[in-house]
Design an enzyme around this catalytic site. Structure first.
Site, PDB file in Angstrom:
ATOM      1  CG  ASP A   1      -1.911  -0.706   1.606  1.00  0.00           C
ATOM      2  OD1 ASP A   1      -1.760  -1.499   0.651  1.00  0.00           O
ATOM      3  OD2 ASP A   1      -1.345  -2.001   2.576  1.00  0.00           O
TER       4      ASP A   1
ATOM      5  CG  HIS B   1      -3.580  -5.156   2.978  1.00  0.00           C
ATOM      6  ND1 HIS B   1      -3.401  -4.124   2.710  1.00  0.00           N
ATOM      7  CD2 HIS B   1      -3.814  -5.902   3.129  1.00  0.00           C
ATOM      8  CE1 HIS B   1      -2.889  -4.928   1.260  1.00  0.00           C
ATOM      9  NE2 HIS B   1      -3.297  -5.920   1.217  1.00  0.00           N
TER      10      HIS B   1
HETATM   11  N1  LIG Z   1      -0.717  -8.388   2.168  1.00  0.00           N
HETATM   12  C1  LIG Z   1      -0.453  -7.991   0.986  1.00  0.00           C
HETATM   13  O1  LIG Z   1      -0.796  -6.767   0.173  1.00  0.00           O
HETATM   14  C2  LIG Z   1      -1.591  -8.935   0.230  1.00  0.00           C
HETATM   15  C3  LIG Z   1      -1.574  -9.857   1.074  1.00  0.00           C
HETATM   16  N2  LIG Z   1      -1.677 -10.970  -0.642  1.00  0.00           N
HETATM   17  C4  LIG Z   1      -2.135 -11.953   0.415  1.00  0.00           C
HETATM   18  O2  LIG Z   1      -1.302 -13.265  -0.036  1.00  0.00           O
HETATM   19  C5  LIG Z   1      -1.887 -14.600   0.392  1.00  0.00           C
HETATM   20  C6  LIG Z   1      -1.591 -15.223  -1.095  1.00  0.00           C
HETATM   21  O3  LIG Z   1      -1.874 -14.368  -2.350  1.00  0.00           O
HETATM   22  P1  LIG Z   1      -1.227 -15.940  -3.969  1.00  0.00           P
HETATM   23  O4  LIG Z   1      -0.261 -15.965  -3.680  1.00  0.00           O
HETATM   24  O5  LIG Z   1      -1.797 -15.058  -4.786  1.00  0.00           O
HETATM   25  O6  LIG Z   1      -2.256 -17.288  -3.655  1.00  0.00           O
HETATM   26  P2  LIG Z   1      -1.840 -18.176  -4.311  1.00  0.00           P
HETATM   27  O7  LIG Z   1      -3.912 -19.368  -4.264  1.00  0.00           O
HETATM   28  O8  LIG Z   1      -1.390 -18.182  -6.024  1.00  0.00           O
HETATM   29  O9  LIG Z   1      -0.707 -19.007  -3.407  1.00  0.00           O
HETATM   30  C7  LIG Z   1      -1.103 -19.370  -2.069  1.00  0.00           C
HETATM   31  C8  LIG Z   1      -0.784 -20.771  -1.299  1.00  0.00           C
HETATM   32  O10 LIG Z   1      -0.840 -20.841  -0.509  1.00  0.00           O
HETATM   33  C9  LIG Z   1      -0.830 -22.985  -0.437  1.00  0.00           C
HETATM   34  N3  LIG Z   1      -1.028 -22.439   0.898  1.00  0.00           N
HETATM   35  C10 LIG Z   1      -2.595 -22.602   1.429  1.00  0.00           C
HETATM   36  N4  LIG Z   1      -2.948 -23.131   3.033  1.00  0.00           N
HETATM   37  C11 LIG Z   1      -1.614 -22.941   3.024  1.00  0.00           C
HETATM   38  C12 LIG Z   1      -1.120 -23.641   4.735  1.00  0.00           C
HETATM   39  N5  LIG Z   1      -1.330 -24.308   5.479  1.00  0.00           N
HETATM   40  N6  LIG Z   1      -0.110 -24.091   4.994  1.00  0.00           N
HETATM   41  C13 LIG Z   1       0.735 -23.743   3.831  1.00  0.00           C
HETATM   42  N7  LIG Z   1       0.653 -23.174   2.954  1.00  0.00           N
HETATM   43  C14 LIG Z   1      -0.479 -22.918   2.311  1.00  0.00           C
HETATM   44  C15 LIG Z   1      -1.514 -22.548  -1.579  1.00  0.00           C
HETATM   45  O11 LIG Z   1      -1.864 -23.591  -1.496  1.00  0.00           O
HETATM   46  C16 LIG Z   1      -1.248 -22.137  -2.044  1.00  0.00           C
HETATM   47  O12 LIG Z   1       0.141 -22.446  -3.184  1.00  0.00           O
HETATM   48  C17 LIG Z   1      -3.476 -14.421  -0.179  1.00  0.00           C
HETATM   49  O13 LIG Z   1      -4.207 -14.130   1.015  1.00  0.00           O
HETATM   50  C18 LIG Z   1      -3.166 -12.461  -0.349  1.00  0.00           C
HETATM   51  O14 LIG Z   1      -5.022 -12.061  -0.135  1.00  0.00           O
HETATM   52  C19 LIG Z   1      -1.453 -10.801  -1.501  1.00  0.00           C
HETATM   53  C20 LIG Z   1      -1.218  -9.417  -2.465  1.00  0.00           C
HETATM   54  C21 LIG Z   1      -1.185  -8.174  -1.372  1.00  0.00           C
HETATM   55  O1  LIG Z   2      -6.737  -7.179  -2.672  1.00  0.00           O
HETATM   56  C1  LIG Z   2      -6.687  -8.466  -2.628  1.00  0.00           C
HETATM   57  O2  LIG Z   2      -7.253  -9.721  -2.432  1.00  0.00           O
HETATM   58  C2  LIG Z   2      -4.388  -8.558  -2.503  1.00  0.00           C
HETATM   59  C3  LIG Z   2      -4.140  -7.625  -1.590  1.00  0.00           C
HETATM   60  O3  LIG Z   2      -4.027  -7.631  -0.278  1.00  0.00           O
HETATM   61  C4  LIG Z   2      -3.686  -6.416  -2.541  1.00  0.00           C
HETATM   62  O4  LIG Z   2      -3.261  -6.317  -3.283  1.00  0.00           O
HETATM   63  O5  LIG Z   2      -3.746  -5.150  -1.872  1.00  0.00           O
END
Ligand SMILES: NC(=O)C1=CN([C@@H]2O[C@H](COP(=O)(O)OP(=O)(O)OC[C@H]3O[C@@H](n4cnc5c(N)ncnc54)[C@H](O)[C@@H]3O)[C@@H](O)[C@H]2O)C=CC1
Ligand SMILES: O=C([O-])CC(=O)C(=O)O
Length: 329
Positions: A160, A188
């Site tokens: 952000d 967030h």
């Molecule tokens: N804080 C931030 O600024 C942001 C947060 N996110 C969040 O990050 C997270 C991951 O996003 P992506 O990589 O795009 O998702 P994705 O679905 O591509 O990957 C998530 C991975 O986590 C694994 N997973 C699920 N449960 C698990 C567990 N208990 N232990 C270990 N691995 C586990 C899944 O098998 C999958 O491979 C989401 O919650 C998303 O909303 C995404 C973008 C920004």
């Molecule tokens: O918006 C979402 O779900 C993923 C995220 O946290 C971001 O891009 O800031």
């Protein structure tokens, strides 16, 4: 260069953020060009094979700083000896969902992971939670790790922060390197408050340089706060490489310190500063000194900012109540 590698545990290693993150860690961008790393990848059993495939690719990168890669499906094993833990694994939201909708689905992941960190991580463990809803997931992990100092648990609002810097840079036509002292306050989520009041552009006040409070209130703030949804809409999947990049920035600054004369944003355990109830994991203006985050003190908070900060913090308090009711903390 120290010969002892730093153990970095990454959860959700087979996911899209994981794929963008791991190669940057292996190349030395997380901790610095003098620090060897050993990667410990945690996945759910169904995705272990994919994580093993990524481990093969990491090997193929022949990274001089990469001292090894291990893949686990058991949190206790994955966090054993961890110095840095990046908690990425969670279910991402899809179109139409708010991040809070993920509380129950993802809360169950962070309690056992907090417990595993408590029982087996190294004494200097530093945790960054990326998986959403990041602040409250970090709270769940922290509260389930009572033997680890609370300050070691953080959640990511650096994406952000970076988005806010980039939007301001585009508006004013100045390089991002001239922008400093931007702040993200609160959660967030769409209630976050990207604050330009203390920000500077080439040393001059940013809000005054923009000179258009309507743009700040009606365009800048919602654009930054809802950028995650915009990316989902346009890309068809949530931010991945930009999220990985922000995670690198967060940990690099935590370990190596923030530059003099600037600050960044991170969600850390509140000590009650700026009226944020102690114990909530909320985003603040922070500097890192001697390996610890410190909240920048003494900023004047005007009425506009106060109401925005309060609204986001109220949402964090509601999320805390919700996970209390679910028995997660
Ligand atoms: N804080 C931030 O600024 C942001 C947060 N996110 C969040 O990050 C997270 C991951 O996003 P992506 O990589 O795009 O998702 P994705 O679905 O591509 O990957 C998530 C991975 O986590 C694994 N997973 C699920 N449960 C698990 C567990 N208990 N232990 C270990 N691995 C586990 C899944 O098998 C999958 O491979 C989401 O919650 C998303 O909303 C995404 C973008 C920004
Ligand atoms: O918006 C979402 O779900 C993923 C995220 O946290 C971001 O891009 O800031």
């Amino acid at each position: 260069m120290s010969d002892t590698p730093v153990n970095v545990t990454v959860t959700g290693a087979a996911g899209q953020i994981g794929y963008a993150l791991l190669f940057r860690i292996a190349s030395g961008q997380l901790l610095g060009a003098d620090t060897k790393v050993k990667l410990r990848l945690l996945e759910i059993p169904q995705a272990v094979r994919a994580a093993e495939g990524t481990a093969l690719e990491l090997q193929d990168g022949a990274f001089p700083l990469l001292a090894g890669v291990d893949v686990f499906d058991d949190p206790k094993a994955a966090f054993s000896g961890a110095n840095v833990a990046l908690l990425v694994g969670a279910r991402p939201r899809t179109k139409g969902m708010e991040r809070g909708d993920l509380l129950e689905a993802n809360g169950g992941i962070f309690k056992p992971q907090g417990e595993a960190i408590n029982s087996g991580a190294a004494d200097d463990i530093r945790v960054l939670v990326v998986g959403n809803p990041a602040n409250t997931n970090a709270l769940i992990a922290q509260r389930n790790a009572p033997d680890v100092p609370a300050e070691r648990f953080t959640a990511m609002t650096r994406l952000d922060h970076n988005r806010a810097v980039a939007q301001l840079s585009a508006k004013l036509g100045v390089p991002v390197s001239e922008i400093s002292k931007v702040t993200i306050w609160g959660n967030h989520s769409a209630t976050q408050y990207p604050d330009l009041i203390h920000a500077e552009v080439a040393g001059k006040n940013a809000a005054e340089t923009v000179g258009d409070q309507q743009w700040i209130a009606d365009e800048f703030i919602p654009r930054v706060a809802k950028r995650g949804a915009e990316i989902i809409e346009v890309r068809g999947a949530s931010s991945a490489a930009s999220a990985a990049s922000a995670a690198i920035d967060h940990v690099y600054d935590w370990v190596n310190g923030t530059p003099e004369g600037d600050w960044t944003s991170a969600a850390i355990v509140s000590d009650g500063s700026y009226g944020v109830p102690a114990g909530l994991i909320s985003s603040f203006p922070v500097v890192s000194r001697n390996g610890r985050w410190e909240i920048v003190q003494g900023l004047e908070i005007d009425d506009f900012s106060r109401s925005r900060i309060d609204a986001s913090v109220a949402e964090l308090a509601e999320e805390r109540t919700a996970v209390e009711r679910l028995g997660l903390i």
